[in-house]
Design an enzyme around this catalytic site. Structure first.
Site, short mmCIF file in Angstrom:
data_model
loop_
_atom_site.label_atom_id
_atom_site.label_comp_id
_atom_site.label_asym_id
_atom_site.label_seq_id
_atom_site.Cartn_x
_atom_site.Cartn_y
_atom_site.Cartn_z
N HIS A 29 0.95 -1.07 0.34
CA HIS A 29 -0.23 0.37 -0.23
C HIS A 29 1.04 1.10 -0.19
CE1 HIS A 29 -2.18 -3.41 1.81
NE2 HIS A 29 -3.26 -2.73 1.49
N HIS A 263 -3.71 3.48 -3.14
CA HIS A 263 -3.90 2.80 -1.91
C HIS A 263 -3.44 1.75 -1.55
CE1 HIS A 263 -5.55 1.53 2.03
NE2 HIS A 263 -6.48 2.89 1.87
N GLU A 410 -15.81 -4.98 25.78
CA GLU A 410 -14.98 -6.49 26.13
C GLU A 410 -13.62 -5.84 24.82
OE1 GLU A 410 -18.95 -6.44 27.08
OE2 GLU A 410 -17.99 -5.79 25.45
N HIS A 472 -26.42 -15.77 26.88
CA HIS A 472 -25.27 -15.59 28.49
C HIS A 472 -24.63 -16.78 28.52
CE1 HIS A 472 -27.03 -11.28 28.12
NE2 HIS A 472 -26.15 -11.25 29.56
#
Length: 669
Positions: A29, A263, A410, A472
């Site tokens: 790149h 890019h 998290e 959960h």
């Protein structure tokens, strides 16, 4: 202050080297590296403080790169500082090269972090800034560094930037300066096609100091960094409007700038030749450091020598006045496992392993002064509050405590803890429910890649979460995490240590193993519900071998029962029924298959003989235990998501009872 003509020449030198690296590799790149060259040139030639002779100096500034695809920019800049040779730049993306496609942490060469997954690199920087604040609160002026980060449009868009930005602003990390390379071009589209947000207002809303500049103008870059360094309340975001592929020219000589094509692919053919010529280089021999640029960086090296000498003299004076603190600072950065009085930790029998973990964390809070524990808004449930009760949380302006309340994030929390570890001087741990390890896996993988000893605390380890239901209740999570035990790092070691203890006493051993493991991350998996202790006489020290025979089991058994965590006590209960039928049973607790497989073949065979009949019990997918049970054994596990009901009902419905162990084993033998 350096002459801008010289600064532009140096930035063009970086552009030439970066584009040529990609061209030679025919992969990479170039565009972003070319656009960002001005900022890194100003930073490294005028501001970044480090010791060229001692890259591990704990008081150095840190530079964290987020867009790893812009590695040619970083390698080229570090070549100007003498950390890479031109021949090594020529080997970009090749086998065995020190210049891989995305940078891999190498402190000796000036690379502070592995980067690639966008958004994680600048979040590591937030963690490093927190670690620096924590250490400065304890060691004052000898830990007075600045953390610099570099982010691109992609990193800004990745959701993790939400957590990193929120947390850095809330904590007032004024030692963090981040440059945003805003070039309006992405890999496959322009940024306006995917976002219309006002980035400046967003960061201001989070409590950041935001400066907007021409990111290709050395005067504006210089002024922005100086202003950011004077900020005493907030982290600073410098939004630099840059030109993707700055200096690039097409085959016909027209501009190839601000184009998606630059890019993510080599410039190619005449476009490459015209670009190098336009930048003042020789397309035939582009791997050159211009004499005046070499002189610029030699001048900076001389300046750094003086700056560092002054810092070392200041530290020597401080050390003389504070010998105990100086010894502590050295110990913190030694990389050695801390000393803990493990024998003094008393566990209550029959408790949940998350509660047993809290007991250990309470002891660690008192004995390990450089430990930082975090939780994703669950400290009173994942029981990391065992640590929190002995200290206090970080607040803006107060880093004298040792607990990091991350909020509900998290992934951000995990990356921030990794950043703390990368900074050095601290031991980081973070907790949440095991099912939410799904949010964290990209970060856990990076911790393993970088060999960072972060301790991941996961509680509520099975369907026994109960009424909370399948959202959960972890089922496939343990199998996924334990794959990291089977994956080798570049040193040939298991890339992660994963431990799921069977009771309170085994929890202490698990934490001991985690704290002594300073070379890889550790996953600690704990139960929500109470668990009966293993039979009296169990030699818990044997848990350090990963799997071991529980005391009282028979020699030459008819069957071997193996499990980890909560299920071991279920096997113990089932064994009582089997023995009434005269079945000779051996019970094996296996908190870590990875550790077990690192033992001698003789030991492995003594615990789980290859020709034995083996029954495994797991609250996860059966494959979780398949490697221990073997192809001739049987595993009872889950093959569906969980259900919402009290855990005792789920045990009965799903077959995790002594009676079902008895029935399954009898049918097997």
């Amino acid at each position: 202050m350096n002459d801008n003509k010289l600064m532009n020449r140096a930035a063009d030198n970086i552009r030439i080297l970066a584009a040529s690296m990609v061209e030679k590799a025919n992969s990479g790149h170039p565009g972003g590296a070319m656009g960002g060259a001005d900022f890194v040139n100003v930073l490294f030639s005028e501001f970044l403080v480090y010791d060229p002779e001692n890259p591990r100096w704990e008081g150095r500034d840190r530079f964290f790169l987020d867009p790893g695809h812009m590695s040619p920019m970083l390698y080229s800049t570090l070549a100007l500082t003498g950390k890479f040779t031109l021949d090594e730049l020529k080997e970009f993306r090749q086998w065995g090269s020190p210049t891989p496609g995305h940078p891999e942490v190498d402190i000796m060469r000036g690379i502070e972090n592995t980067s690639g997954p966008l958004g994680q690199g600048h979040t590591f920087a937030v963690g490093a800034a927190i670690a620096a604040k924590f250490l400065k609160a304890r060691f004052n002026e000898v830990m007075n560094q600045t953390i610099y980060a570099y982010i691109s449009d992609g990193g800004i868009q990745e959701e993790i930037s939400q957590g990193a930005g929120r947390i850095a602003g809330a904590l007032g990390l004024d030692n963090l300066i981040m440059f945003y390379d805003s070039n309006d071009i992405q890999l496959s589209t322009e940024t306006k096609d995917v976002t219309v947000e006002d980035t400046a207002m967003k960061y201001e809303a989070w409590g950041w100091n935001v400066l907007s500049i021409n990111g290709n103008d050395p005067d504006e870059i210089r002024a922005a960094i100086k202003e950011a360094q004077t900020e005493k309340e907030r982290p600073t975001l410098i939004i630099g409007k840059t030109v993707m592929g700055k200096g690039a020219r097409k085959a016909d000589g027209s501009s190839y700038e601000a184009n998606c094509a630059t890019h993510g692919a080599p410039l190619g053919g005449d476009a490459y030749v015209n670009t190098i010529k336009n930048l003042g280089g020789d397309p035939v021999n582009p791997f050159v450091i211009f004499p005046e640029v070499a002189e610029l960086y030699a001048k900076r090296a001389a300046e750094l020598k003086k700056i560092v000498a002054e810092r070392y003299a200041k530290k020597a004076k401080w050390t003389k006045a504070n010998p105990e603190l100086a010894a502590k600072l050295e110990a913190f950065f030694s990389g050695k496992a801390p000393k803990v009085d493990w024998a003094a930790i008393e566990q209550k029998a029959g408790t949940a392993t998350r509660a047993a973990s809290a007991t250990v964390l309470g002891a660690l809070a008192m004995q390990v002064e450089n430990m930082i524990v975090a939780s994703a808004d669950l400290s009173n449930s994942d029981k990391t509050d065992g640590f929190l009760k002995k200290t206090h949380s970080f607040k803006k302006g107060d880093f004298s405590g040792a607990f990091f309340q991350a909020g509900v994030s998290e992934l951000s929390m995990a990356c921030i803890c990794i950043g703390m570890s990368l900074h050095g001087g601290v031991i980081a741990a973070c907790g949440t429910f095991f099912v939410f390890s799904d949010y964290m896996k990209p970060a856990v993988r990076m911790a393993a890649l970088m060999e960072q000893p972060v301790k991941f605390i996961w509680t509520h380890d099975a369907f026994r979460v109960g009424e909370d239901g399948p959202t959960h209740e972890p089922v496939e999570q343990e199998a996924q995490i334990r794959l990291m035990e089977k994956l080798k790092n570049h040193k040939g070691h298991n890339s992660m240590l994963v431990l799921r203890p069977a009771d309170a006493e085994e929890t202490t051993i698990a934490w001991k193993l985690a704290m002594e493991n300073m070379s890889t991350p550790t996953g600690l998996i704990f139960s929500r519900q109470n668990i009966a202790n293993l039979p009296a006489g169990t030699d818990y020290e044997q848990a350090a071998k990963g799997a071991y025979i529980v005391a009282g089991s028979d020699e030459n058994p008819d069957v071997i029962l193996v499990a980890s965590g909560s299920e071991v006590s279920t096997l113990v209960a089932g064994t009582e029924l089997l023995r009434k039928d005269g079945v000779k049973v051996r019970i094996v607790s296996a908190p870590s298959e990875g550790l077990f497989r690192s033992q001698s073949k003789e030991y492995q065979e003594s615990v789980l003989p290859a020709d034995a009949k083996i029954f495994g019990l797991t609250a996860g997918l059966p494959v979780t235990l398949q490697g221990l049970v073997g192809c001739h054994g049987k595993v009872w596990g889950l093959e569906s998501f969980g259900f919402s009901a009290p855990y005792t009902v789920l045990d009965e419905k799903l077959g995790f009872t002594a009676e079902n162990v008895y029935n399954q084993v009898k049918a097997m033998i």
